[in-house]
Design a protein around this motif. Structure first.
Motif, mmCIF file in Angstrom:
data_model
loop_
_atom_site.group_PDB
_atom_site.id
_atom_site.type_symbol
_atom_site.label_atom_id
_atom_site.label_comp_id
_atom_site.label_asym_id
_atom_site.label_seq_id
_atom_site.Cartn_x
_atom_site.Cartn_y
_atom_site.Cartn_z
ATOM 1 N N PHE A 93 31.136 -7.021 -4.253
ATOM 2 C CA PHE A 93 31.074 -7.504 -2.879
ATOM 3 C C PHE A 93 30.217 -6.604 -1.999
ATOM 4 O O PHE A 93 29.485 -7.078 -1.130
ATOM 5 C CB PHE A 93 32.486 -7.603 -2.288
ATOM 6 C CG PHE A 93 33.284 -8.739 -2.863
ATOM 7 C CD1 PHE A 93 34.255 -8.512 -3.827
ATOM 8 C CD2 PHE A 93 33.052 -10.033 -2.444
ATOM 9 C CE1 PHE A 93 34.981 -9.556 -4.361
ATOM 10 C CE2 PHE A 93 33.778 -11.096 -2.974
ATOM 11 C CZ PHE A 93 34.734 -10.858 -3.938
ATOM 12 N N THR A 94 30.325 -5.313 -2.233
ATOM 13 C CA THR A 94 29.550 -4.386 -1.418
ATOM 14 C C THR A 94 28.066 -4.701 -1.509
ATOM 15 O O THR A 94 27.364 -4.796 -0.510
ATOM 16 C CB THR A 94 29.785 -2.937 -1.875
ATOM 17 O OG1 THR A 94 31.174 -2.698 -1.922
ATOM 18 C CG2 THR A 94 29.126 -1.954 -0.939
ATOM 19 N N ARG A 95 27.593 -4.881 -2.724
ATOM 20 C CA ARG A 95 26.169 -5.126 -2.897
ATOM 21 C C ARG A 95 25.724 -6.403 -2.228
ATOM 22 O O ARG A 95 24.689 -6.468 -1.570
ATOM 23 C CB ARG A 95 25.845 -5.205 -4.382
ATOM 24 C CG ARG A 95 25.748 -3.862 -4.996
ATOM 25 C CD ARG A 95 25.240 -3.957 -6.378
ATOM 26 N NE ARG A 95 24.617 -2.735 -6.772
ATOM 27 C CZ ARG A 95 23.935 -2.595 -7.893
ATOM 28 N NH1 ARG A 95 23.799 -3.625 -8.690
ATOM 29 N NH2 ARG A 95 23.413 -1.442 -8.202
ATOM 30 N N ILE A 96 26.526 -7.448 -2.425
ATOM 31 C CA ILE A 96 26.128 -8.732 -1.852
ATOM 32 C C ILE A 96 26.078 -8.642 -0.336
ATOM 33 O O ILE A 96 25.104 -9.045 0.307
ATOM 34 C CB ILE A 96 27.107 -9.832 -2.285
ATOM 35 C CG1 ILE A 96 26.922 -10.126 -3.762
ATOM 36 C CG2 ILE A 96 26.894 -11.093 -1.473
ATOM 37 C CD1 ILE A 96 27.841 -11.192 -4.278
ATOM 38 N N VAL A 97 27.135 -8.109 0.250
ATOM 39 C CA VAL A 97 27.185 -8.060 1.710
ATOM 40 C C VAL A 97 26.103 -7.135 2.252
ATOM 41 O O VAL A 97 25.465 -7.425 3.262
ATOM 42 C CB VAL A 97 28.587 -7.590 2.174
ATOM 43 C CG1 VAL A 97 28.583 -7.317 3.648
ATOM 44 C CG2 VAL A 97 29.613 -8.635 1.823
ATOM 45 N N ARG A 98 25.887 -6.045 1.564
ATOM 46 C CA ARG A 98 24.833 -5.133 1.995
ATOM 47 C C ARG A 98 23.489 -5.839 1.999
ATOM 48 O O ARG A 98 22.699 -5.695 2.924
ATOM 49 C CB ARG A 98 24.784 -3.928 1.078
ATOM 50 C CG ARG A 98 23.736 -2.908 1.466
ATOM 51 C CD ARG A 98 23.861 -1.677 0.569
ATOM 52 N NE ARG A 98 22.839 -0.706 0.901
ATOM 53 C CZ ARG A 98 21.627 -0.689 0.355
ATOM 54 N NH1 ARG A 98 21.315 -1.591 -0.534
ATOM 55 N NH2 ARG A 98 20.747 0.226 0.720
ATOM 56 N N GLY A 99 23.255 -6.617 0.973
ATOM 57 C CA GLY A 99 21.997 -7.341 0.907
ATOM 58 C C GLY A 99 21.824 -8.280 2.089
ATOM 59 O O GLY A 99 20.774 -8.300 2.743
ATOM 60 N N VAL A 100 22.872 -9.042 2.362
ATOM 61 C CA VAL A 100 22.788 -9.973 3.488
ATOM 62 C C VAL A 100 22.605 -9.205 4.786
ATOM 63 O O VAL A 100 21.788 -9.550 5.642
ATOM 64 C CB VAL A 100 24.060 -10.845 3.562
ATOM 65 C CG1 VAL A 100 24.031 -11.707 4.789
ATOM 66 C CG2 VAL A 100 24.188 -11.698 2.326
ATOM 67 N N VAL A 122 30.234 -7.584 14.112
ATOM 68 C CA VAL A 122 31.251 -8.606 13.887
ATOM 69 C C VAL A 122 30.721 -9.995 14.183
ATOM 70 O O VAL A 122 30.808 -10.900 13.361
ATOM 71 C CB VAL A 122 32.504 -8.323 14.761
ATOM 72 C CG1 VAL A 122 33.466 -9.485 14.649
ATOM 73 C CG2 VAL A 122 33.158 -7.052 14.315
ATOM 74 N N ARG A 123 30.136 -10.145 15.346
ATOM 75 C CA ARG A 123 29.768 -11.512 15.706
ATOM 76 C C ARG A 123 28.583 -12.040 14.924
ATOM 77 O O ARG A 123 28.604 -13.137 14.424
ATOM 78 C CB ARG A 123 29.454 -11.600 17.200
ATOM 79 C CG ARG A 123 30.708 -11.555 18.036
ATOM 80 C CD ARG A 123 30.427 -11.925 19.457
ATOM 81 N NE ARG A 123 30.694 -13.341 19.677
ATOM 82 C CZ ARG A 123 29.944 -14.116 20.442
ATOM 83 N NH1 ARG A 123 28.883 -13.649 21.006
ATOM 84 N NH2 ARG A 123 30.273 -15.366 20.612
ATOM 85 N N HIS A 124 27.552 -11.248 14.806
ATOM 86 C CA HIS A 124 26.354 -11.806 14.195
ATOM 87 C C HIS A 124 26.293 -11.600 12.696
ATOM 88 O O HIS A 124 26.185 -12.544 11.928
ATOM 89 C CB HIS A 124 25.113 -11.179 14.853
ATOM 90 C CG HIS A 124 25.006 -11.507 16.290
ATOM 91 N ND1 HIS A 124 24.546 -12.722 16.739
ATOM 92 C CD2 HIS A 124 25.317 -10.791 17.382
ATOM 93 C CE1 HIS A 124 24.578 -12.726 18.063
ATOM 94 N NE2 HIS A 124 25.036 -11.564 18.475
ATOM 95 N N CYS A 129 27.587 -13.558 6.940
ATOM 96 C CA CYS A 129 27.977 -13.253 5.566
ATOM 97 C C CYS A 129 29.050 -14.197 5.061
ATOM 98 O O CYS A 129 29.282 -14.290 3.861
ATOM 99 C CB CYS A 129 28.525 -11.831 5.481
ATOM 100 S SG CYS A 129 27.338 -10.580 5.871
ATOM 101 N N VAL A 130 29.708 -14.843 6.003
ATOM 102 C CA VAL A 130 30.915 -15.587 5.618
ATOM 103 C C VAL A 130 30.691 -16.554 4.466
ATOM 104 O O VAL A 130 31.403 -16.506 3.457
ATOM 105 C CB VAL A 130 31.489 -16.342 6.835
ATOM 106 C CG1 VAL A 130 32.481 -17.395 6.388
ATOM 107 C CG2 VAL A 130 32.180 -15.370 7.756
ATOM 108 N N VAL A 179 31.602 -17.958 -1.235
ATOM 109 C CA VAL A 179 31.119 -18.399 -2.546
ATOM 110 C C VAL A 179 31.301 -17.289 -3.572
ATOM 111 O O VAL A 179 31.820 -17.502 -4.667
ATOM 112 C CB VAL A 179 29.639 -18.805 -2.456
ATOM 113 C CG1 VAL A 179 29.109 -19.140 -3.830
ATOM 114 C CG2 VAL A 179 29.468 -19.977 -1.527
ATOM 115 N N ALA A 180 30.873 -16.086 -3.206
ATOM 116 C CA ALA A 180 30.988 -14.966 -4.144
ATOM 117 C C ALA A 180 32.442 -14.740 -4.530
ATOM 118 O O ALA A 180 32.760 -14.535 -5.700
ATOM 119 C CB ALA A 180 30.402 -13.696 -3.518
#
Lengths: 320, 315, 362
Positions: free
Chosen positions: A196-203, A228-230, A235-236, A241-242
């Motif tokens: 999850f870290t990698r995916i969210v970091r990428g986004v 938080v807002r943007h 990422c949601v 999906v992930a």
């Protein structure tokens, strides 16, 4: 069926040889500017593909719903007490009266155990997913947004975690904490944090440079607010999906730990322990071991199908 | 290329360091007194004190780490609590079995998965493609222990074609005996990997077939077979090799379970017993060994990747 | 110009050459496309990308095929060389006559592969992505050679290097060992050309070969193409949307719109006396760098019609400033107009063609 060549008619009435199949068997071509805006498949193929995809996703959703329902409503759905020992009907085959799916070596009803087992299995997996998701998303967000030394430290940690083969890391955690349901959950969660870290970091990395983040900064929004807002909001869908795709791995890993005796401990039992204890009777009564295995398989399949469908709908970026 | 490899190497060192720290820390992270843990529940207060002094458990952590690390580097992985023997020789002896299993599984996975992926891509939306991808999806969803048990049930018990446990027959055996014992576990371990590889290969090939240079190859008059297997595949191999690294990690982890199911005498089986018995030196040694190996394998994969992609090889 | 027929006999040699006149492109067309229809069967319907196109290329000449994106010019070329993606595309009608050898469309896949890269070659628009990134440039050219000539690997490579030199690449032996990513766009396009002409094809299909290149490089590449053509006597079908390129390179021009040819003539006549409103519009929209008019750039109003839903009648009706009733009624045929010029002047327009005209072939 594609339109017959003969039917379309010609200027001079000269038919065309059907042998003109030079270009590859069915490779989907680069979209030529000449037919730009249209879908490039034959009617049948395209419809079939979409229908199949949708049908499978719905099938997956149904499976997930059934599993979750079993877990939630176990006390009402379960015909018998899962721990009730019945010495008279041990290893009863499927279809025995009173034991729809048979009974195990202690006479306990398998169907009931499966339903209650769903509770444990899903509880562990979904909690682990939640933990991994929250922690991973948090780390990915702050690392990807603030960059600098914070990001380096986080990424190094992630790299170290990923240097261990997946399951081995879970075993290591168990080795440290000792076997048990809670520890199993922690182990599985920890192993999946890097994902999850990698995916969210990428986004986050891609979003932080975008215009509306710049604009928000420009009007003086605080970092937290922006985050938080943007960023988070964007990422949601990716995270959902992930997460759904990942639950399958969680379930399998948790069950594997239980199978090895390192996860859920007796008297609690989940599908993994059922399989493990049923192994001894494989030749005499295979259903005791295979039914829980089948349950795991179907549930994981359900989550995977659902995840695929969600991905197609929400975020094509995650396409392998 | 050397630049790229140097960077990778530079990256590996802190990772290895981190791994060693983590493994070292296992003993201290565990609840309870390290000396007590090492000696087991029956230890007397005296022996605990003795061990504490012997191993320098009173000294600062950093010093302990340094001592431990230097021992590990020399091959001294400590002594197993349960077996009373040295850890490293034990690991090494079992390593061969795990290696045979893992390598064979990898070969099976690559052969099955990559070829299925290629055919699926070339015949997209055909019957083969639909079936193959469904099978792949199922393969990805099957837990290893379930696959293993089904395999045992089907092939060992019902059909009686193959043995269900162990690496060799009790009376000892030749290569043929080994192979017979190897089939089921390797197939079991290889299927999930094959499924993943099939899916990745398919999507890589699909993307490549769309590329302009594939059209150019056809425009030269090249036959379709060569277009796919020479021009397209060579490009896809870059992606596939990248995925292989991850797959090896999966196989190494999965071997633990497979060894448990099939009583295969490898490192994994050893590890499970060690964890159950809280045999710390054994667990630490095993984890460190496998993790370090994995790190080096990944480095090798990086080298292979750099070699395969001319855009990296020649800046 | 090289005579491509057997030596000694006068049979088959065009009159002009027999009479000692300066040799021009031979009269018997090298490529004769008649009524070509290539349709794409898609989920949204049938896209008639090429819907009855007739054109011809004579030996040694450059035929320009010009039109906006989506008019079917690329698909026409792909149809000629047999690279129409299938599915979803399919040639549903027409014949393609090459070298008087009969309909190439009826030929087996294997025979077509013999022709491809050998007698008919094609170069594409994007040099950046048209070369395989994992093989060396020399190898890729040598591959083309070995496909159609019985030579050893070594020999093929030598020829490849020679070809690289011929297309103006300095130090060809060193460059042959390079990978595509190590070369610039212009160099890559030269490599593509070298690869396409490696087996000395009789017909070269060039699909917007210079569109993706810098302006200065464009001129060099066009110049190179001309030199190669003169040296080998090959014919070129040059596809472009750039009228400037047409003016520079072509002897005859076919203007395409929405899947059909709407005007066809030699290049001088086209510029001097364009007849079809679309052609007029194209020529008008060329920005002229003179100080005279500093007004707006002229454009053709509207957009290309949706190939899935073509209007009844003339395809250009919705954008034509001179549209009238007949235009909406039926599609005009491509017919000859008395204009002089080499090969005649064909137009598909009710303004210039009376309903009784019979369709002509260019």
């Amino acid at each position: 069926m594609p339109i017959s060549i003969r039917e379309s008619g010609t200027a001079d009435g000269i038919p065309v040889s059907p042998g003109r199949q030079d270009v590859s068997d069915r490779a989907i071509p680069a979209i030529d500017d000449d037919a730009a805006a249209v879908d490039m498949f034959t009617p049948t193929q395209s419809v079939a593909a979409r229908f199949r995809r949708n049908k499978l996703s719905i099938f997956g959703a149904v499976i997930v719903a059934v599993a979750v329902a079993a877990a939630l409503f176990a006390p009402w759905l379960s015909p018998l007490d899962p721990d009730a020992v019945d010495a008279r009907s041990r290893l009863a085959p499927i279809g025995t009266e009173g034991h729809l799916l048979g009974s195990d070596e202690l006479g306990r009803d398998i169907l009931s155990r499966l339903i209650w087992g769903a509770r444990v299995t899903l509880l562990v997996s979904l909690s682990a997913t939640a933990i991994a998701l929250i922690v991973g998303t948090f780390l990915g967000l702050i690392g990807g947004y603030f960059l600098g030394w914070l990001d380096s430290v986080i990424m190094r940690l992630i790299d170290v975690l990923m240097a261990f083969p997946y399951f081995l890391l879970a075993l290591t955690v168990i080795a440290v904490l000792g076997p048990g349901l809670l520890n199993g959950m922690i182990a599985v969660a920890l192993v999946n944090i890097p994902f999850f870290t990698r995916i969210v970091r990428g986004v986050t990395l891609s979003i932080r440079e975008s215009d509306y983040v710049m604009a928000a900064r420009g009007i003086g929004a605080s970092n937290t607010r922006i985050l938080v807002r943007h960023v988070l909001l964007n990422c949601v869908s990716t995270v959902i999906v992930a997460g759904t795709l990942n639950i399958g791995w969680m379930i399998t890993a948790a069950a594997a730990l239980s199978f090895l005796g390192l996860g859920v401990q007796p008297p609690t039992s989940d599908w993994g322990t059922m399989l493990s204890s049923g192994r001894q009777f494989l030749s005499a009564a295979p259903h005791v071991a295979t039914l829980p295995g089948l349950a795991i398989f179907i549930t994981v399949l359900g989550f995977n199908l659902l995840g695929d469908g969600l991905r197609d709908a929400l975020d094509p970026r995650l396409r392998e | 290329m050397w630049q790229y490899l140097f960077k990778r190497l530079l990256h590996t060192i802190p990772v290895l360091f981190g791994v060693s720290v983590l493994v070292f820390g296992m003993l201290h992270l565990a609840p309870g007194d390290p000396a007590q843990i090492l000696l087991g529940p029956e230890a007397t207060a005296d022996s605990i004190a003795q061990v504490r002094e012997d191993l320098g458990l009173d000294k600062p952590l950093v010093v302990q780490y340094a001592t431990w690390m230097s021992k590990m580097a020399r091959g001294d992985f400590g002594r197993s609590i349960v077996l009373g023997r040295e850890v490293f020789p034990e690991i090494w002896a079992r390593f061969k079995a795990t290696a045979i299993l893992t390598v064979t599984s990898l070969i099976i996975a690559v052969m099955l998965g990559v070829s299925a992926g290629i055919v699926s891509a070339v015949r997209q939306y055909s019957l083969f493609d639909s079936i193959a991808m469904l099978v792949a999806l199922a393969g990805v969803s099957m837990p290893l222990f379930f696959t293993g048990i089904v395999a045992i049930l089907a092939f060992a018990m019902k059909l009686r074609w193959l043995p269900s446990a162990g690496m060799y027959s009790p009376a000892g055996g030749d290569l043929w005996d080994l192979l017979r014992h190897l089939v089921l576990p390797a197939l079991t371990l290889g299927t999930v990997s094959a499924a993943i590889l099939a899916r990745m290969t398919r999507s890589a090939m699909l993307e490549i077939i769309r590329q302009d240079y594939v059209r150019t190859a056809r425009a030269k008059g090249l036959n379709e077979r060569s277009v796919i297997y020479i021009h397209a595949l060579r490009n896809a191999s870059i992606t596939i090799v990248t995925v292989l690294g991850m797959q090896i990690g999966y196989l190494l982890g999965g071997s633990v379970i497979t060894e448990a199911v099939f009583s295969w005498p490898g490192i994994g089986q050893m590890m499970v017993r060690a964890i159950q018995a809280r045999d710390y030196p054994m667990v630490q040694g095993g984890v460190f060994f496998v993790a370090a190996m994995f790190v080096f394998i990944n480095l090798l994969v990086d080298v292979l990747y750099a070699y395969l992609d001319p855009r990296i090889r020649y800046r | 110009m090289r005579s491509t027929h057997g030596c000694g006999s006068n049979r088959g040699v065009p009159e002009q050459i027999q009479n000692g006149e300066p040799p021009v492109a031979s009269d018997a067309p090298l490529l004769d496309v008649v009524g070509l229809k290539t349709h794409f069967f898609t989920f949204g319907g049938v896209v008639k990308a090429v819907d009855g196109v007739s054109l011809s290329v004579r030996r040694g000449e450059t035929l320009g095929v010009v039109g906006e994106s989506g008019c079917g010019k690329s698909v026409t070329a792909l149809s000629v060389i047999g690279l129409v993606p299938n599915p979803p595309g399919r040639i549903v009608a027409g014949r393609i006559d090459f070298e008087g050898r009969g309909d190439v469309l009826g030929v087996s896949a294997e025979a077509m592969r013999e022709i491809r890269g050998n007698e008919i070659s094609m170069i594409f628009q994007e040099p950046m992505t048209s070369l395989n990134p994992v093989f060396r440039v020399g190898t890729q050219i040598a591959e083309a050679i070995r496909l159609h000539r019985q030579v050893s690997k070594k020999e093929a490579m030598e020829r490849a290097i020679e070809r690289l030199g011929l297309v103006g690449i300095p130090s060809p032996m060193a460059r042959a060992r390079d990978y595509p990513h190590q070369l610039s766009g212009g160099m890559r396009q030269r490599v593509m050309i070298a690869m396409a002409v490696a087996c000395q094809p009789k017909l070269l299909l060039a699909d917007e070969p210079t569109t993706a290149l810098d302006v200065t490089v464009q001129a060099q590449i066009l110049d190179l193409m001309n030199r190669m053509k003169e040296a080998s006597g090959a014919a070129i079908m040059l596809i472009t949307h750039d009228m400037g390129v047409i003016a520079e390179m072509c002897q005859r021009v076919s203007v395409m719109y929405a899947g059909v040819v709407v005007e066809h003539t030699d290049v001088r006549t086209l510029f001097a006396n364009p007849l079809h409103p679309y052609t007029v519009g194209l020529l008008d929209s060329i920005p002229r760098g003179r100080s005279k008019a500093s007004g707006q750039l002229k454009t053709i109003p509207g957009i290309v019609p949706n190939l899935l839903h073509l209007p009844k009648g003339c395809r250009f009706q919705d954008r034509c400033s001179q549209v009238h009733a007949a235009c909406r009624e039926s599609e005009p045929p491509l017919a000859a107009v008395c204009d002089g010029g080499d090969g005649g002047h064909l137009v598909r327009c009710w303004l210039h063609v009376s309903p009784s005209e019979t369709p002509a072939r260019p």
